[in-house]
Design a protein around this motif. Structure first.
Motif: not given
Length: 142
Positions: A61, A63, A65-67, A69-70, A111-112, A115-116
């Motif tokens: 995961v 993190l 990239k997710i942050e 993208d957010y 959101y997290y 995505q997860k």
């Protein structure tokens, strides 16, 4: 069959070293320590040969990239500009100050999780693991 909600309890935040593995025989998630003790093998040996033992590492995961993208979907230029100027090694800390404790906490957490959830579903599909997406409806309601 495995429930996505069960997989969501486990995090693999290190791209190089998987900690959690999915047992394809009993459909359970197990830690690398537990597995290597049971098989009496080293961690390195097991990681190189996990498929032989019918184990699949849980997905990484990303993190960061997710942050990032957010930040794009948040559409807040002031926050985005501030965080994009932060050195990479301090980004997570600064992001956390704003979103883990700040005004957007609930939105970030939703959101997290979403995505997860998608990462876990893709992982199940790629590995042909039957699953139940028991989270999608509750995530849509957050």
């Amino acid at each position: 069959m495995i429930f996505i909600s069960e997989l969501m309890c486990y995090e693999r935040l290190d791209e190089d070293i998987p900690f959690w593995f999915f047992n394809q025989i009993n459909f359970q998630v197990e830690s690398i320590e537990e597995i290597t003790v049971n098989f009496d093998v080293s961690i390195d040996f097991f990681i190189r040969n996990c498929f032989y033992y019918n184990y699949i590492p849980l997905p990484f995961v990303d993190l960061r990239k997710i942050e990032k993208d957010y930040l794009v979907i948040l559409n807040n230029k002031k926050i985005s500009d501030y965080l994009n100027r932060i050195p990479e090694d301090k980004f997570g800390y600064e992001f956390g100050k704003i979103f883990h404790c700040g005004f957007e906490h609930d939105h970030w957490v939703a959101y997290y999780k979403q995505q997860k959830n998608l990462i876990m579903i893709d992982w199940c599909k790629q590995n042909k693991i039957p699953y139940v997406d028991d989270l999608s409806q509750s995530l849509k309601n957050v």
